[in-house]
Design an enzyme around this catalytic site. Structure first.
Site, PDB file in Angstrom:
ATOM      1  N   TYR A  65      22.594 -28.185 -48.566  1.00 18.88           N
ATOM      2  CA  TYR A  65      21.921 -28.840 -47.448  1.00 18.88           C
ATOM      3  C   TYR A  65      22.659 -30.142 -47.180  1.00 18.88           C
ATOM      4  CZ  TYR A  65      17.837 -25.767 -48.269  1.00 18.88           C
ATOM      5  OH  TYR A  65      16.997 -24.694 -48.438  1.00 18.88           O
ATOM      6  N   GLY A 232       3.150  -9.551 -27.552  1.00 18.05           N
ATOM      7  CA  GLY A 232       2.975  -9.809 -28.967  1.00 18.05           C
ATOM      8  C   GLY A 232       2.843 -11.284 -29.251  1.00 18.05           C
ATOM      9  N   THR A 234       1.766 -13.607 -27.243  1.00 21.08           N
ATOM     10  CA  THR A 234       0.471 -14.066 -26.749  1.00 21.08           C
ATOM     11  C   THR A 234      -0.639 -13.694 -27.716  1.00 21.08           C
ATOM     12  OG1 THR A 234       1.220 -13.863 -24.469  1.00 21.08           O
ATOM     13  CG2 THR A 234      -1.153 -13.901 -24.845  1.00 21.08           C
TER      14      THR A 234
END
Length: 301
Positions: A65, A232, A234
């Site tokens: 990272y 989907g 929604t």
């Protein structure tokens, strides 16, 4: 009382008790996991200290990272580490640029990465060291054998694996004691359900990455996971929104609360670069979902 302190603990590796809602440091680095997120490192330092001050006892980071950036921030913010704080980091991937990931699982690479993490984190022993990816070009026994050697030398307390399937976990456990798994898993993405079941059977911690669907479950654009087409998306949004409204919570908090209710071995470590979002995430530990809530959310997958 801080939100994180009301959560039950999980015995990581059988002997390291950690609260089940931790803090991930991927949100402290820039786009593509490259460079720092903030020009002023004091912002990230303050965020890490706030997480620990509010009861977090598990910090999840990785050498790539940044690279190196997140580990250095952890040490700058939290060293000397308070008693009971577990730092988990990962190795086995080399970075060459934003979104550039190269698996490197040769024993010499893994040893060098682990020892570099020890130096950056300013510690003699890592509470949890996770192999970020299995290298398909190196025998599993060689990769885990290196981590076992480091464990015998006292440089690693517990060994974990990232992004594996159930068959790989079964094979790995024949070679080394595995304390944790870190796979993608959230209320919508349950492809690792069989891995979770195995972790439950064996008492292995499961640290779900993208617990908020890379932001999509918290109302952000995310990575598209929350979609599945407009209809989907929604349906998902309506279900999360309805449960959130009943609890006076955000959809992100409900997504985290679902993980905490779903299994006692799930230890989500959501990351953020925002104080407000940190406080919001930790407050999810206070939410008690009802059977009706869980039935609605379980049906989303």
């Amino acid at each position: 009382m801080d939100a994180a302190t009301v959560l039950p603990e999980f015995p990581l590796g059988g002997d390291l008790p950690v609260r089940r809602l931790g803090f991930g440091t991927a949100g402290l680095v820039g786009p593509g996991y490259w460079g720092p997120r903030h020009d002023d490192p004091h912002r990230s330092v303050a965020l890490l200290r706030r997480a620990v001050d509010h009861g977090v006892t598990l910090i999840d980071t990785a050498d790539n990272y940044g690279p190196d950036v997140a580990e250095e921030l952890v040490a700058r913010a939290l060293h000397p580490y308070p008693e009971g704080l577990v730092i988990a980091t990962k190795g086995g991937v080399i970075r060459t640029g934003p979104d550039g990931w190269h698996i490197a699982g040769r024993p010499t690479d893994l040893r060098a990465m682990c020892e570099a993490s020890l130096r950056r984190l300013r510690t003699d022993t890592l509470g949890l060291y996770q192999l970020h990816r299995l290298d398909p070009d190196v025998p599993m026994a060689d990769q885990l054998g290196t981590l076992l050697d480091l464990q015998r030398e006292g440089k690693i307390r517990h060994i974990g694996l990232d992004s594996i399937d159930a068959a790989e976990l079964t094979r790995a456990r024949e070679i080394a004691p595995i304390a944790s798994v870190q796979n993608r898993y959230n209320v919508l993405d349950r492809a690792a359900e069989d891995v979770l079941e195995l972790c439950e059977q064996e008492g292995i911690a499961f640290l779900p990455w993208f617990p908020l669907g890379n932001g999509a479950l918290a109302g952000g654009a995310g990575d598209g996971q929350a979609g599945g087409g407009q209809a989907g998306g929604t349906r998902v949004g309506d279900a999360l929104g309805a449960v959130a409204a009943r609890h006076g919570a955000t959809t992100g908090q409900i997504a985290l609360a679902w993980l905490l209710h779903r299994s006692p071995v799930l230890l989500p470590t959501p990351g953020t670069g925002s104080t407000a979002h940190l406080d919001e995430n930790l407050a999810a530990g206070r939410i008690a979902l009802t059977e009706g809530d869980l039935a609605l959310l379980d049906a989303l997958a």
